[in-house]
Scaffold this active site. Structure first.
Site, PDB file in Angstrom:
ATOM      1  N   CYS A  62     -14.695   5.199  -7.187  1.00  0.00           N
ATOM      2  CA  CYS A  62     -16.072   5.086  -7.677  1.00  0.00           C
ATOM      3  C   CYS A  62     -16.805   4.033  -6.855  1.00  0.00           C
ATOM      4  O   CYS A  62     -16.212   3.130  -6.298  1.00  0.00           O
ATOM      5  CB  CYS A  62     -16.108   4.810  -9.173  1.00  0.00           C
ATOM      6  SG  CYS A  62     -15.036   3.462  -9.730  1.00  0.00           S
ATOM      7  N   SER A  84     -11.573   1.622  -7.856  1.00  0.00           N
ATOM      8  CA  SER A  84     -12.942   1.111  -7.714  1.00  0.00           C
ATOM      9  C   SER A  84     -13.181   0.782  -6.255  1.00  0.00           C
ATOM     10  O   SER A  84     -12.232   0.578  -5.503  1.00  0.00           O
ATOM     11  CB  SER A  84     -13.130  -0.166  -8.530  1.00  0.00           C
ATOM     12  OG  SER A  84     -12.502  -1.258  -7.884  1.00  0.00           O
ATOM     13  N   ASP A  85     -14.441   0.730  -5.861  1.00  0.00           N
ATOM     14  CA  ASP A  85     -14.721   0.180  -4.542  1.00  0.00           C
ATOM     15  C   ASP A  85     -14.423  -1.320  -4.602  1.00  0.00           C
ATOM     16  O   ASP A  85     -14.252  -1.894  -5.685  1.00  0.00           O
ATOM     17  CB  ASP A  85     -16.168   0.454  -4.115  1.00  0.00           C
ATOM     18  CG  ASP A  85     -16.311   0.432  -2.592  1.00  0.00           C
ATOM     19  OD1 ASP A  85     -15.482  -0.211  -1.921  1.00  0.00           O
ATOM     20  OD2 ASP A  85     -17.249   1.063  -2.067  1.00  0.00           O
ATOM     21  N   CYS A  86     -14.324  -1.951  -3.424  1.00  0.00           N
ATOM     22  CA  CYS A  86     -13.788  -3.309  -3.413  1.00  0.00           C
ATOM     23  C   CYS A  86     -14.769  -4.307  -4.016  1.00  0.00           C
ATOM     24  O   CYS A  86     -15.891  -4.437  -3.534  1.00  0.00           O
ATOM     25  CB  CYS A  86     -13.356  -3.675  -2.016  1.00  0.00           C
ATOM     26  SG  CYS A  86     -11.981  -2.601  -1.564  1.00  0.00           S
ATOM     27  N   SER A 144     -16.190  -3.877  -6.829  1.00  0.00           N
ATOM     28  CA  SER A 144     -17.330  -3.272  -7.532  1.00  0.00           C
ATOM     29  C   SER A 144     -17.361  -3.663  -9.010  1.00  0.00           C
ATOM     30  O   SER A 144     -18.432  -3.679  -9.612  1.00  0.00           O
ATOM     31  CB  SER A 144     -17.434  -1.764  -7.317  1.00  0.00           C
ATOM     32  OG  SER A 144     -16.364  -1.075  -7.858  1.00  0.00           O
TER      33      SER A 144
END
Ligand SMILES: *[C@@H]1O[C@H](CO)[C@@H](O)[C@H](O)[C@H]1NC(C)=O
Ligand SMILES: *[C@@H]1O[C@H](CO)[C@@H](O)[C@H](O)[C@H]1NC(C)=O
Ligand SMILES: *[C@@H]1O[C@H](CO)[C@@H](O)[C@H](O)[C@H]1NC(C)=O
Ligand SMILES: *[C@@H]1O[C@H](CO)[C@@H](O)[C@H](O)[C@H]1NC(C)=O
Ligand SMILES: *[C@@H]1O[C@H](CO)[C@@H](O)[C@H](O)[C@H]1NC(C)=O
Ligand SMILES: *[C@@H]1O[C@H](CO)[C@@H](O)[C@H](O)[C@H]1NC(C)=O
Length: 771
Positions: free
Chosen positions: A266, A299-301, A303
């Site tokens: 995401c 998750s994106d880093c 996020s």
């Protein structure tokens, strides 16, 4: 990926790399071991644990493992830097590796060092998209996963790679458009599924196990990084249900359903006011519920950190942690969940069962990768090593991909291909004429070697080189020096464009013209040249080069994307006719006036006559373009002839169906009646030119104008290779409900009744769809 973490890592990377090189010079480096669990040779007691028993099914093993962990240990498996449990023989594991177009060291899970200091660097993905060659997408993935496994075996890489990027390249300014296969949902869907299969599928056909794990990102409607100060970390993408379902979601759906991808990531942004990593409808509802993801959601880093700190979406960090996990997130890139999950449980916002569910998805993935099967050298792919990386075949393949992607956009008679015997002197001019790193774009690794354009061209003819600009931003062009060499040469190749200082992650463009005085340089050089003038655009996104298109002195234009480590060789292959160009633009090239008029933040695909908003991509935008989606010339010509196509398709409906008794504009594409209604379209394609070459046949359809349908959309494409005067038959099997359908305003798939116009090139065929 990450903001802060990224630069810290980069700093460490430079330092560590320097130290490694230093160490290399003074002592031999021992071969490193891969990281894996259940090392029974060192600890026979591990034989007693069911989770180490490779003969059991994944679920039994995962349940056994989860049952043995304390809550604190469990929480350690919710983050990318997973903390091992030594009493159970589980080492630390770093989930974050990248392999966008070759194994990359952008994530901390992969390093280049002895005995594997480099890996094959394929062209940046957008150029690969331009090949429109579906089997090629998979072949690249296969080579990359072989090199990745080899690096894993010597302890230099993980097994989980957060690639590909399948976001739609909606706006030409997006700095990350280069990472994607382009603006068309059908191309992106085919690319994503094929690349994922190439990365994941094992040669033994075992579908439960994976060669490496892929990840489709960034879910969803993510394509604004940093435009005029509007940051991805806080941007709220306002998206209609219709655009979401027919533009932004299809590549992700295809990744999960057709590609069987191991993971979806995401994004940072919000969609309609909700952060994607905290939206239970988008995660648990769609990805896991509707599409049935067999894998983990990451998750994106950072996020989650951004969701709390920048978006202030919840009052406390515990609420963000609980929301993310309850929404369906399994793994957090960053440390947010290791920092806040315990407190969330203590506060009653979350329970241990929720955590078990998330880590079970993560463990299942590691099991399918063989991580819990003991010594990798005894498993399939266990004997891959340094000999399998940067092989001459792999490097030759990187050159072939670049050849297949390069797009010829203008070619005045008598210009290209240049004859290497007739050209006695070639002027090679421009800030990208002799670049190395620029060619590999972002999310890059350390390539095996580089062939710069100048080196590629010099291999065939004598060259004179002038950069013409001090750097890519070209504040003041060195016009006089460039004109001097151009005037004296038989032909001129100008290699212009951009690099990562112009368009990249966290950097969207404001202007889409050639940077600085590059266009002044091009016009001045063209003006004094006596022979062909070849303008080569090396860039991610499209450029407004209307001035060069209109200038009769600029005799050819090529777009070469960021063409990878062998880019210079491939450019020379096309220029001298060793390869007949076959690439087609995977994105619209807009004029500068488009970006002057349209906000990047407007996510609507469809035009709005009330405000004058022109819409986006070839499916909806009707205004002027510099070059159009699908443009691309060959040194040959290809003719199409329709051999077989129906004029009428009837969709059988139940007796009681409302459309049988009254007028309907469309029918639902999901009803039972709408299954397996298919027909064939056969075309004969003939190479009527003098050179062998490949040609992509695009089958487009213009549906009846109901439900704000696209003016035109791609149904299928097929690339064929033909020798001069040879003919080939291209067969498309068209499923009425899958191919001819579109999404209505509520997000439902519908087939419009009435006349659909099918086109291939200039050929048109009218097809009536009725009940
Ligand atoms: C493994 O299980 C066997 C049989 O249950 C037992 O005798 C042995 O002590 C166990 N070994 C370890 C190291 O736990
Ligand atoms: C944990 O929470 C879930 C809802 O997220 C609930 O369905 C489940 O019953 C709870 N389990 C326990 C053991 O409290
Ligand atoms: C071109 O680039 C290569 C590789 O960086 C370098 O070795 C060479 O000296 C350059 N050539 C010129 C003429 O600057
Ligand atoms: C092209 O050359 C002509 C004649 O030398 C000159 O008048 C004109 O300004 C030049 N145009 C450009 C764009 O340099
Ligand atoms: C673009 O966005 C700005 C700031 O949100 C807004 O003021 C402006 O009206 C928008 N322009 C158009 C053409 O939509
Ligand atoms: C597609 O790519 C493959 C390499 O993976 C190549 O062998 C084939 O010729 C290409 N197809 C066409 C039609 O060019």
């Amino acid at each position: 990926m990450a903001s802060g973490k990224h630069s810290i890592f980069l700093f460490c990377y430079i330092l560590c790399f320097t130290l490694t090189n230093f160490a290399l010079n003074f002592r031999p480096v021992l071969a490193q071991k891969p990281v894996f669990a259940c090392d029974v040779s060192g600890n026979p007691g591990l034989n007693n644990f069911s989770f180490c028993d490779a003969s059991l099914d994944v679920k039994t093993r995962v349940d056994d493992l989860v049952n043995r962990l304390t809550l604190q240990e469990k929480i350690g498996f919710l983050v990318d830097g997973s903390k091992g449990v030594s009493r159970l023989g589980i080492p630390n594991y770093e989930w974050w590796s990248e392999a966008l177009h070759g194994v990359s060291n952008t994530g901390p899970g992969t390093k280049f060092a002895s005995p594997i200091p480099s890996a094959t660097s394929f062209p940046q993905v957008l150029l690969t998209g331009a090949t429109f060659n579906e089997s090629l997408f998979k072949s690249i993935g296969k080579v990359v996963s072989t090199e990745a496994r080899a690096m894993y075996n010597v302890g230099l890489a993980g097994l989980t790679f957060w690639s590909p990027n399948v976001n739609i390249f909606r706006d030409p300014r997006w700095g990350r458009g280069q990472e994607t296969p382009g603006e068309d949902p059908v191309l992106s869907s085919k690319y994503g599924a094929a690349y994922v299969r190439g990365l994941q599928q094992r040669d033994d056909g075992d579908k439960d196990k994976l060669k490496v794990g892929a990840c489709c990102k960034h879910y969803t409607a993510y394509d604004v990084d940093n435009w005029k100060g509007i940051q991805r970390y806080t941007f709220n993408a306002v998206v209609t249900q219709q655009d979401l379902d027919d533009t932004y979601q299809p590549p992700f759906k295809s990744c999960v359903i057709d590609g069987n991808v191991a993971s979806v990531m995401c994004s940072y942004n919000q969609v309609n006011g909700k952060p994607t990593c905290g939206d239970p409808d988008l995660l648990a509802g769609v990805i896991r519920g509707q599409w049935k993801l067999n894998g983990y959601i990451s998750s994106d880093c950072d996020s989650l950190k951004e969701m709390f700190n920048s978006q202030k979406y919840t009052k406390t960090p515990e609420e963000t942690a609980a929301l993310a996990i309850k929404s369906g997130l399994d793994l957090n890139c960053g440390s947010f969940l290791s920092d806040h999950t315990q407190a969330a449980i203590d506060g009653g916002l979350l329970n241990e069962t929720d955590v078990n569910k998330a880590i079970s998805n993560n463990f299942a993935m590691l099991m399918r990768l063989g991580f819990f099967d003991g010594d990798p050298s005894k498993q399939l792919y266990g004997n891959l090593g340094p000999k399998d990386v940067c092989t001459s075949e792999n490097q030759e393949f990187a050159r072939e991909v670049a050849q297949q992607g390069i797009v010829l956009l203008k070619n005045t008679k008598g210009s290209l291909p240049l004859s290497p015997t007739a050209i006695k002197s070639l002027a090679v001019i421009g800030p990208n004429a002799n670049v190395t790193k620029t060619m590999i774009g972002n999310y890059e690794g350390v390539p095996c070697k580089y062939t710069t354009p100048l080196q590629g061209l010099t291999a065939s003819v004598a060259t004179v080189y002038q950069p013409g600009c001090a750097d890519i931003s070209c504040g003041t062009a060195q016009v006089d020096e460039a004109k001097k060499v151009a005037a004296a040469a038989d032909a001129v190749v100008l290699i212009m464009g951009s690099d990562q200082s112009i368009e990249t992650e966290s950097k969207d463009r404001v202007d889409i013209t050639l940077p600085g005085q590059q266009s002044i340089l091009v016009s001045a050089v063209a003006n004094v040249s006596k022979g062909p003038v070849i303008l080569v655009i090396m860039s991610g996104g499209g450029m407004d080069v209307q001035f060069a298109k209109d200038d009769p002195k600029v005799t050819s234009i090529l777009w070469v994307g960021f063409p990878g480590e062998a880019g210079g060789a491939a450019i020379a292959d096309v220029i001298f006719g060793n390869y007949n160009p076959s690439g087609r633009l995977p994105m619209t090239w807009y004029p500068q006036s488009y970006v002057d008029k349209v906000n990047m933040t407007n996510m609507n695909m469809r035009p709005d006559p009330a405000t004058g908003y022109p819409g986006r991509t070839y499916r909806f935008y009707t205004g002027p373009t510099v070059f159009a989606f699908g443009d691309g010339l060959s040194y040959s010509q290809f003719n199409h002839k329709l051999v077989q196509a129906p004029k009428l398709v009837s969709v059988p409906l139940d007796e009681g169906h409302v459309c049988r008794s009254s007028e309907c504009k469309s029918i639902d594409a999901v009803e039972d009646t709408c299954k397996n209604i298919a027909f064939n379209i056969h075309l004969r394609v003939k190479n009527v030119g003098k050179m062998a070459g490949s040609h992509t046949v695009f089958l487009f359809s213009s549906p009846p104008r109901v439900h704000n349908a696209p003016q035109k959309h791609l149904l299928e494409f097929e690339k064929v290779h033909l020798t001069p005067m040879a003919e080939g038959l291209v067969r498309f099997n068209i499923d009425v409900c899958k191919h001819l359908s579109m999404v209505d305003e509520q997000g439902n798939r519908k087939v419009a009744l009435g006349q659909h116009v099918l086109h291939v090139g200039s050929l048109k065929h009218y097809l009536n769809v009725r009940v």
